[in-house]
Design a protein around this motif. Structure first.
Motif, short mmCIF file in Angstrom:
data_model
loop_
_atom_site.label_atom_id
_atom_site.label_comp_id
_atom_site.label_asym_id
_atom_site.label_seq_id
_atom_site.Cartn_x
_atom_site.Cartn_y
_atom_site.Cartn_z
N GLU A 46 4.54 3.44 -15.90
CA GLU A 46 3.72 4.01 -14.85
C GLU A 46 2.53 3.13 -14.52
O GLU A 46 1.41 3.57 -14.34
CB GLU A 46 3.23 5.41 -15.25
N ILE A 47 2.77 1.85 -14.47
CA ILE A 47 1.69 0.90 -14.19
C ILE A 47 1.23 1.05 -12.76
O ILE A 47 2.01 1.00 -11.84
CB ILE A 47 2.15 -0.54 -14.45
N SER A 48 -0.05 1.25 -12.56
CA SER A 48 -0.59 1.25 -11.21
C SER A 48 -1.54 0.09 -11.01
O SER A 48 -2.01 -0.14 -9.93
CB SER A 48 -1.35 2.57 -10.95
N GLY A 49 -1.87 -0.62 -12.07
CA GLY A 49 -2.80 -1.72 -11.97
C GLY A 49 -2.11 -3.05 -11.76
O GLY A 49 -0.91 -3.16 -11.73
N GLY A 50 -2.93 -4.08 -11.62
CA GLY A 50 -2.38 -5.41 -11.36
C GLY A 50 -2.15 -5.59 -9.89
O GLY A 50 -1.64 -4.72 -9.20
N ASN A 51 -2.56 -6.71 -9.35
CA ASN A 51 -2.45 -6.93 -7.92
C ASN A 51 -0.99 -6.96 -7.49
O ASN A 51 -0.15 -7.54 -8.14
CB ASN A 51 -3.14 -8.25 -7.57
N TYR A 172 -5.10 -9.51 -13.02
CA TYR A 172 -5.14 -10.29 -11.79
C TYR A 172 -6.15 -9.71 -10.81
O TYR A 172 -6.81 -10.42 -10.07
CB TYR A 172 -3.74 -10.30 -11.16
N TYR A 173 -6.30 -8.40 -10.80
CA TYR A 173 -7.20 -7.73 -9.87
C TYR A 173 -8.63 -8.22 -10.03
O TYR A 173 -9.34 -8.45 -9.06
CB TYR A 173 -7.11 -6.23 -10.10
N HIS A 174 -9.07 -8.36 -11.28
CA HIS A 174 -10.46 -8.72 -11.53
C HIS A 174 -10.69 -10.23 -11.55
O HIS A 174 -11.77 -10.71 -11.21
CB HIS A 174 -10.93 -8.13 -12.87
N THR A 175 -9.70 -10.98 -11.98
CA THR A 175 -9.93 -12.41 -12.19
C THR A 175 -9.55 -13.27 -10.99
O THR A 175 -10.06 -14.37 -10.85
CB THR A 175 -9.13 -12.91 -13.41
N GLN A 261 1.32 -3.05 4.07
CA GLN A 261 0.38 -3.87 3.33
C GLN A 261 -0.50 -2.99 2.46
O GLN A 261 -0.81 -1.85 2.81
CB GLN A 261 -0.53 -4.67 4.30
N ASN A 262 -0.89 -3.53 1.31
CA ASN A 262 -1.91 -2.89 0.49
C ASN A 262 -3.27 -3.48 0.85
O ASN A 262 -3.37 -4.65 1.20
CB ASN A 262 -1.65 -3.13 -1.00
N TYR A 263 -4.31 -2.66 0.71
CA TYR A 263 -5.66 -3.13 0.98
C TYR A 263 -6.58 -2.69 -0.15
O TYR A 263 -6.41 -1.61 -0.71
CB TYR A 263 -6.19 -2.57 2.30
N PRO A 264 -7.60 -3.49 -0.48
CA PRO A 264 -8.58 -3.06 -1.47
C PRO A 264 -9.31 -1.81 -0.98
O PRO A 264 -9.47 -1.60 0.22
CB PRO A 264 -9.54 -4.26 -1.56
N PHE A 265 -9.74 -0.99 -1.92
CA PHE A 265 -10.35 0.29 -1.57
C PHE A 265 -11.54 0.13 -0.64
O PHE A 265 -11.81 0.99 0.21
CB PHE A 265 -10.79 1.02 -2.86
#
Length: 560
Positions: A46-51, A172-175, A261-265
């Motif tokens: 159920e991973i929701s993280g990671g770009n 990947y999201y943070h770095t 497309q996904n977009y940052p919050f």
């Protein structure tokens, strides 16, 4: 007679509360109920993280955060609206939940914050907690008997400059992107508490941009977007204005797609802002969505529309406007694989269910005399699939499921019989890809077998887990040269339960083809045992075959 009637109503009320507390979320402020609690899906489930790899990145001269042309804009001024990020870091959040679970936010500062303390929870990802009796709050229930419920055991968690509620600190999201220089200006707030006569609440709240002083939402219920989040009323009589979520929650960054497309919050319209005195203003357009349609999805406004006014001007609640960080770029057509589970079945090779005697004291009695072994087995199953490319992590979706411990709802398969799986209507996933991507499909098998209980024929018991928590799965990989998917690798955490599969399986695009695996419970000899091998009740948790008919198509979607 009147007293008896009132007593009956009171008993009915208590029973209703108990039922809802055990299974129905009697009260749940309508935010982001994270069913996995403080876990960050480190087990890969159920991973929701990671770009996701499909964010559209602005160039250096277009980035609203860092481009020279935006350097002196108000949203990049850390002292905007007359107060600093450091001041916000020292503030404490207080939330009361009003009618229809609408939140009333307030940041406490100076004398208001007496007794509150931010304690370091995790220094590596800048996580802090504030807890204790002083954090307890209240909620309006919508009931005449209990109009206001005390919410106790409250803990606020602050993720300062890191969104580790959904993403790992080193991910990947943070770095990589959006990047630490952007995320470092945001604080993310999370709430846990227990209303009177209800279950524990776990709710994501708001993200505060400490530079602009704008507020953003950062999560949503997991669903097939653009379907609205699913909310239900636990009880129309005793809780007429209460709504509860019905699924898991994920980050807005990956939970919402606009034009595929996904977009940052922070690219979605701000939902409000915070003032220098700690007052929080929530814009009417968003409040109305919460109250009327129970939809907390954000909106990304027309690129030609105005940017939201500077909070320094203290705009009124009826304000609307797009985010200053919203980036709009030409969206090119994208290639997708659509993976569909056409049908599926379980073939019972030789697994058997037993009829169990009742227990005496604290000791379960093995099968003797009245016990019986049947030529069928009762199964529960959850079949998950995850489609992803090499820039993503697998995020599983359930496509077939039967889960019940009730005798009347059992899924029984005779030895030598093949029985169809219950395939969900949302039986497909899409995989975004480019020519440079490696494409994968994970198929996960979660199987449980139940025995039957003599003393209580309404229940099943003594379950044995062939596989759970996605511990057995197959990985198929796309071969660009043959335009087909083939077996890349298999994973069996138990080491010996996935006993057979077709290593030469090849699935050409556009062709329906069946793939099967054989599982063996591997719990010993075929003889009656008591609690052998963990929860294995009988030792007859033998072989079964799971068949899935797959269809994978390649398509090009024009996003214009």
């Amino acid at each position: 007679m009147k007293k008896k009637y009132l007593l009956f109503l009171f008993i009915l009320f208590i029973i209703s509360i108990l039922i809802m507390s055990c299974g129905g979320h009697f009260f749940n402020p309508r935010y982001y109920y994270n069913k996995k609690g403080d876990q960050n899906s480190e087990d890969g489930n159920e991973i929701s993280g990671g770009n996701s790899g499909i964010f559209i990145q602005p160039s250096a001269d277009e980035d609203p955060f860092t481009a020279p042309q935006y350097k002196n804009e108000w949203w990049n001024n850390p002292n905007n609206a007359g107060f600093t990020p450091e001041e916000i870091d020292s503030w404490f959040l207080k939330v009361n939940f009003l009618d229809q679970d609408y939140p009333n936010y307030k940041f406490l500062k100076d004398s208001e914050a007496t007794g509150h303390t931010w304690k370091v929870l995790n220094p590596e990802d800048s996580t802090y907690t504030d807890s204790g009796a002083i954090c307890n709050t209240t909620a309006i229930t919508g009931m005449s008997i209990l109009p206001v419920a005390d919410v106790t055991g409250v803990t606020y968690t602050k993720y300062q400059g890191m969104n580790t509620r959904f993403f790992t600190a080193d991910g990947y999201y943070h770095t990589k992107y959006p990047g630490k220089e952007k995320i470092s200006r945001f604080n993310f707030y999370y709430f846990v508490g227990t209303p009177k006569m209800a279950i524990e609440l776990q709710n994501c709240l708001i993200a505060v941009d400490k530079y602009s002083k704008l507020l953003f939402y950062y999560g949503r219920p997991e669903s097939d977007y653009p379907n609205a989040p699913s909310w239900v009323r636990p009880n129309a009589t005793f809780a007429p204005n209460k709504y509860s979520p019905t699924s898991y929650w994920v980050s807005i960054d990956e939970g919402i797609k606009v034009n595929y497309q996904n977009y940052p919050f922070y690219e979605y319209d701000p939902v409000g802002y915070v003032k220098k005195d700690g007052t929080v203003v929530i814009f009417d357009w968003f409040a109305d969505r919460l109250k009327s349609s129970h939809n907390n999805d954000p909106i990304k406004s027309d690129p030609n529309g105005p940017i939201v006014p500077n909070p320094e001007t203290e705009p009124p609640a009826n304000t609307r406007g797009r985010s200053p960080y919203a980036f709009y770029a030409e969206v090119k057509p994208r290639n997708f694989f659509k993976v569909t589970i056409v049908s599926g079945s379980i073939y019972n090779i030789n697994s058997q269910t037993a009829n169990r005697n009742s227990f005496t004291g604290n000791m379960y009695v093995p099968i003797v005399g009245g016990g019986k072994l049947y030529d069928y087995a009762n199964f529960n199953y959850i079949i998950n699939i995850a489609g992803y490319n090499n820039l993503e992590k697998p995020s599983y979706k359930t496509i077939a499921e039967h889960v019940s411990d009730r005798y009347e709802n059992r899924f029984s398969v005779n030895i030598g019989q093949e029985k169809s799986l219950s395939i969900k209507s949302s039986n497909s996933v899409t995989i975004n890809y480019g020519d440079e991507n490696d494409i994968y499909l994970n198929i996960s098998y979660n199987i449980c077998k139940y025995d039957e209980i003599v003393a209580n024929i309404t229940d099943l018991g003594w379950k044995y887990m062939y596989s759970e928590d996605n511990k057995i799965y197959i990985i198929l990989k796309y071969n660009k040269f043959s335009n087909s998917f083939t077996v890349d690798s298999v994973y069996d955490e138990y080491k010996n339960r996935l006993v057979e599969y077709d290593t030469s399986f090849e699935l050409p695009l556009g062709v329906e083809k069946e793939f099967s695996v054989t599982l063996d419970g591997q719990d010993g000899d075929d003889k009656f045992t008591n609690n052998k091998c963990g929860h294995g009740a009988t030792g007859f948790n033998n072989k079964l075959k799971i068949k899935l008919k797959l269809l994978i198509d390649k398509t090009i979607v024009d996003n214009q």
